[in-house]
Write an enzyme that holds these catalytic residues in place. Sequence first.
Site, PDB file in Angstrom:
ATOM      1  N   ARG A  16       0.931 -10.648   6.893  1.00  0.00           N
ATOM      2  CA  ARG A  16       0.872  -9.416   6.095  1.00  0.00           C
ATOM      3  C   ARG A  16       2.142  -8.631   6.417  1.00  0.00           C
ATOM      4  O   ARG A  16       2.230  -7.933   7.417  1.00  0.00           O
ATOM      5  CB  ARG A  16      -0.395  -8.623   6.452  1.00  0.00           C
ATOM      6  CG  ARG A  16      -1.687  -9.448   6.319  1.00  0.00           C
ATOM      7  CD  ARG A  16      -2.935  -8.618   6.576  1.00  0.00           C
ATOM      8  NE  ARG A  16      -2.956  -7.990   7.879  1.00  0.00           N
ATOM      9  CZ  ARG A  16      -3.517  -8.507   8.973  1.00  0.00           C
ATOM     10  NH1 ARG A  16      -4.134  -9.678   8.917  1.00  0.00           N
ATOM     11  NH2 ARG A  16      -3.478  -7.851  10.112  1.00  0.00           N
ATOM     12  N   LYS A  23       0.851  -1.211   0.000  1.00  0.00           N
ATOM     13  CA  LYS A  23       0.000   0.000   0.000  1.00  0.00           C
ATOM     14  C   LYS A  23       0.880   1.252   0.000  1.00  0.00           C
ATOM     15  O   LYS A  23       2.082   1.178   0.319  1.00  0.00           O
ATOM     16  CB  LYS A  23      -0.902  -0.025   1.233  1.00  0.00           C
ATOM     17  CG  LYS A  23      -0.161  -0.049   2.573  1.00  0.00           C
ATOM     18  CD  LYS A  23      -1.105  -0.360   3.726  1.00  0.00           C
ATOM     19  CE  LYS A  23      -0.358  -0.392   5.057  1.00  0.00           C
ATOM     20  NZ  LYS A  23      -1.227  -0.872   6.157  1.00  0.00           N
ATOM     21  N   HIS A  26      -6.254  -7.319  13.222  1.00  0.00           N
ATOM     22  CA  HIS A  26      -5.019  -6.516  13.199  1.00  0.00           C
ATOM     23  C   HIS A  26      -4.685  -6.111  14.632  1.00  0.00           C
ATOM     24  O   HIS A  26      -5.561  -5.693  15.381  1.00  0.00           O
ATOM     25  CB  HIS A  26      -5.260  -5.275  12.325  1.00  0.00           C
ATOM     26  CG  HIS A  26      -4.020  -4.475  12.021  1.00  0.00           C
ATOM     27  ND1 HIS A  26      -2.856  -5.042  11.553  1.00  0.00           N
ATOM     28  CD2 HIS A  26      -3.775  -3.144  12.114  1.00  0.00           C
ATOM     29  CE1 HIS A  26      -1.949  -4.081  11.363  1.00  0.00           C
ATOM     30  NE2 HIS A  26      -2.480  -2.928  11.694  1.00  0.00           N
ATOM     31  N   TYR A  78      14.666  31.328   3.773  1.00  0.00           N
ATOM     32  CA  TYR A  78      13.521  32.126   4.221  1.00  0.00           C
ATOM     33  C   TYR A  78      13.632  32.481   5.700  1.00  0.00           C
ATOM     34  O   TYR A  78      14.036  31.652   6.522  1.00  0.00           O
ATOM     35  CB  TYR A  78      12.223  31.346   4.018  1.00  0.00           C
ATOM     36  CG  TYR A  78      11.812  31.222   2.575  1.00  0.00           C
ATOM     37  CD1 TYR A  78      11.471  32.355   1.833  1.00  0.00           C
ATOM     38  CD2 TYR A  78      11.760  29.980   1.959  1.00  0.00           C
ATOM     39  CE1 TYR A  78      11.079  32.231   0.501  1.00  0.00           C
ATOM     40  CE2 TYR A  78      11.368  29.849   0.636  1.00  0.00           C
ATOM     41  CZ  TYR A  78      11.032  30.988  -0.084  1.00  0.00           C
ATOM     42  OH  TYR A  78      10.648  30.860  -1.393  1.00  0.00           O
ATOM     43  N   ARG A 107     -10.524   0.092  14.843  1.00  0.00           N
ATOM     44  CA  ARG A 107     -10.505   0.853  13.590  1.00  0.00           C
ATOM     45  C   ARG A 107     -11.604   0.311  12.683  1.00  0.00           C
ATOM     46  O   ARG A 107     -12.692   0.856  12.637  1.00  0.00           O
ATOM     47  CB  ARG A 107      -9.106   0.732  12.979  1.00  0.00           C
ATOM     48  CG  ARG A 107      -8.784   1.731  11.923  1.00  0.00           C
ATOM     49  CD  ARG A 107      -7.302   1.711  11.557  1.00  0.00           C
ATOM     50  NE  ARG A 107      -6.838   0.439  11.014  1.00  0.00           N
ATOM     51  CZ  ARG A 107      -5.586   0.227  10.585  1.00  0.00           C
ATOM     52  NH1 ARG A 107      -4.683   1.192  10.642  1.00  0.00           N
ATOM     53  NH2 ARG A 107      -5.228  -0.943  10.095  1.00  0.00           N
ATOM     54  N   CYS A 128      13.151  24.762   2.077  1.00  0.00           N
ATOM     55  CA  CYS A 128      12.268  25.385   1.088  1.00  0.00           C
ATOM     56  C   CYS A 128      11.470  24.300   0.369  1.00  0.00           C
ATOM     57  O   CYS A 128      11.680  23.115   0.578  1.00  0.00           O
ATOM     58  CB  CYS A 128      13.087  26.180   0.075  1.00  0.00           C
ATOM     59  SG  CYS A 128      14.201  27.368   0.817  1.00  0.00           S
ATOM     60  N   MET A 129      10.590  24.722  -0.523  1.00  0.00           N
ATOM     61  CA  MET A 129       9.773  23.748  -1.241  1.00  0.00           C
ATOM     62  C   MET A 129      10.634  22.802  -2.081  1.00  0.00           C
ATOM     63  O   MET A 129      10.383  21.596  -2.137  1.00  0.00           O
ATOM     64  CB  MET A 129       8.770  24.471  -2.146  1.00  0.00           C
ATOM     65  CG  MET A 129       7.765  23.540  -2.789  1.00  0.00           C
ATOM     66  SD  MET A 129       6.662  24.366  -3.935  1.00  0.00           S
ATOM     67  CE  MET A 129       5.685  25.380  -2.838  1.00  0.00           C
ATOM     68  N   ASP A 130      11.674  23.349  -2.710  1.00  0.00           N
ATOM     69  CA  ASP A 130      12.448  22.563  -3.676  1.00  0.00           C
ATOM     70  C   ASP A 130      13.937  22.503  -3.375  1.00  0.00           C
ATOM     71  O   ASP A 130      14.682  21.863  -4.115  1.00  0.00           O
ATOM     72  CB  ASP A 130      12.272  23.172  -5.074  1.00  0.00           C
ATOM     73  CG  ASP A 130      10.833  23.549  -5.337  1.00  0.00           C
ATOM     74  OD1 ASP A 130       9.982  22.646  -5.280  1.00  0.00           O
ATOM     75  OD2 ASP A 130      10.553  24.746  -5.545  1.00  0.00           O
TER      76      ASP A 130
HETATM   77  C1  LIG Z   1      -0.448  -1.758   6.899  1.00  0.00           C
HETATM   78  C2  LIG Z   1      -1.025  -3.004   7.455  1.00  0.00           C
HETATM   79  C3  LIG Z   1      -0.208  -4.131   7.673  1.00  0.00           C
HETATM   80  C4  LIG Z   1       1.298  -4.091   7.533  1.00  0.00           C
HETATM   81  O1  LIG Z   1       1.844  -3.621   8.748  1.00  0.00           O
HETATM   82  P1  LIG Z   1       3.423  -3.539   8.976  1.00  0.00           P
HETATM   83  O2  LIG Z   1       3.542  -3.054  10.374  1.00  0.00           O
HETATM   84  O3  LIG Z   1       3.927  -2.538   8.000  1.00  0.00           O
HETATM   85  O4  LIG Z   1       3.966  -4.879   8.736  1.00  0.00           O
HETATM   86  C5  LIG Z   1      -0.819  -5.311   8.062  1.00  0.00           C
HETATM   87  N1  LIG Z   1      -2.156  -5.371   8.257  1.00  0.00           N
HETATM   88  C6  LIG Z   1      -2.966  -4.312   8.097  1.00  0.00           C
HETATM   89  C7  LIG Z   1      -4.422  -4.461   8.342  1.00  0.00           C
HETATM   90  C8  LIG Z   1      -2.431  -3.085   7.707  1.00  0.00           C
HETATM   91  O5  LIG Z   1      -3.232  -2.033   7.562  1.00  0.00           O
END
Ligand SMILES: *Cc1c(COP(=O)(O)O)cnc(C)c1O
Length: 368
Positions: free
Chosen positions: A217, A40, A164, A263, A134, A309-311
């Site tokens: 995950r 992601k 999670h 700045y 969540r 700065c921005m850049d």
């Molecule tokens: C982002 C996410 C993960 C990955 O977590 P890490 O700490 O980066 O390994 C696993 N499960 C869910 C639901 C997440 O949102």
Amino acid sequence: MVTGWHRPTWIEVDCAAIRENIQNEQKRLPENVAVWAVVKANAYGHGIIEVAKTAKEAGAKGFCVAILDEALALREAGFKDDFILVLGATRKEDVNLAARNDISLTIFREDWLAGVDPELPLKVHLKIDSGMGRLGIREAEEAARMEAEITQNTNLILEGVYTHFATADQLETSYFEQQLAKFHSILSGLKARPTYVHTANSAASLLQSQVGFDAIRFGISMYGLTPSIEVKTSLPFKLKPALALYTEIVHVKELSPGDSVSYGATYTATEKEWVATLPIGYADGLIRHYSGFQVLLAGKKVPIIGRVCMDQIIIKLPYKFQTGTKVTIIGTDQEKTVTADDAAEYLDTINYEVTCMLTERIPRKYIN
Ligand SMILES: *Cc1c(COP(=O)(O)O)cnc(C)c1O
């Protein structure tokens, strides 16, 4: 966003490091436990498509993304048959889009199911809120009712059930254990065990061997970063950071006492000194709080002076350098290393945010 291929500022992603992190973790898991690469947010800033390719080469059996668009981007890039799970919420009106692309969705509300009848089989994972607070179902009865509804709908397939953890990156495990117990209790109320039961993020998979279930995950630690500073020294193998951030000096000058830079003229030289301008700024994700942070030049730490700065930013030089000299903002130069954790500590945040913040204006170059 326009990517700056003609500016000497770049991210280098070491694909061998990603492969090594995945393989080291895979070796610790029972053979039947799959590693899903969490890609992601543009693979935590590393670049979703290249990271996905690398993870697959290393043996990852699928991908997790946050939103449907990220899943579609993977399909469009040629990941035609790979398992892809959207971890976040997906709108009901997009179920056919997901089904047509064989993308697995997370569901966590009974009312979401009402009226949902995809034209093709749609795989869903039931998310249990065991304490993260969540997304997720909090009651065993609701999970069981949803299981029944899904089973009745011929085009809905209950492919997975998951949760999670909120505190897996802490050494104190009582809350984690509470969550695990709650998950087990809701799971045991289901009539059938779906193909994939999964709970572990990087921290849980690295530190809690009992939570592998069918898949992990694997996110932050695939990129070679620790899930938290607290557990950094308790990890079962050495993680290899994949990302480095480089730029080059584009201008050098000598300041006289009383001369200021950037700045607000917040930095003023008190003696004769050399300074250099670098072509990177907050629009690249090098936010203004980086002012004062030490970067690497010829193996030595030098500070960012004045406002970001921005850049562009300005660094103090120990002596005169040539334009074109490489500067390492995150990474290794000779014997010294600046890590994403160093930046996170300086910015009062976490390494996840440091890499995610780097914008697409910076080109990603892939090595190894
Ligand atoms: C982002 C996410 C993960 C990955 O977590 P890490 O700490 O980066 O390994 C696993 N499960 C869910 C639901 C997440 O949102």
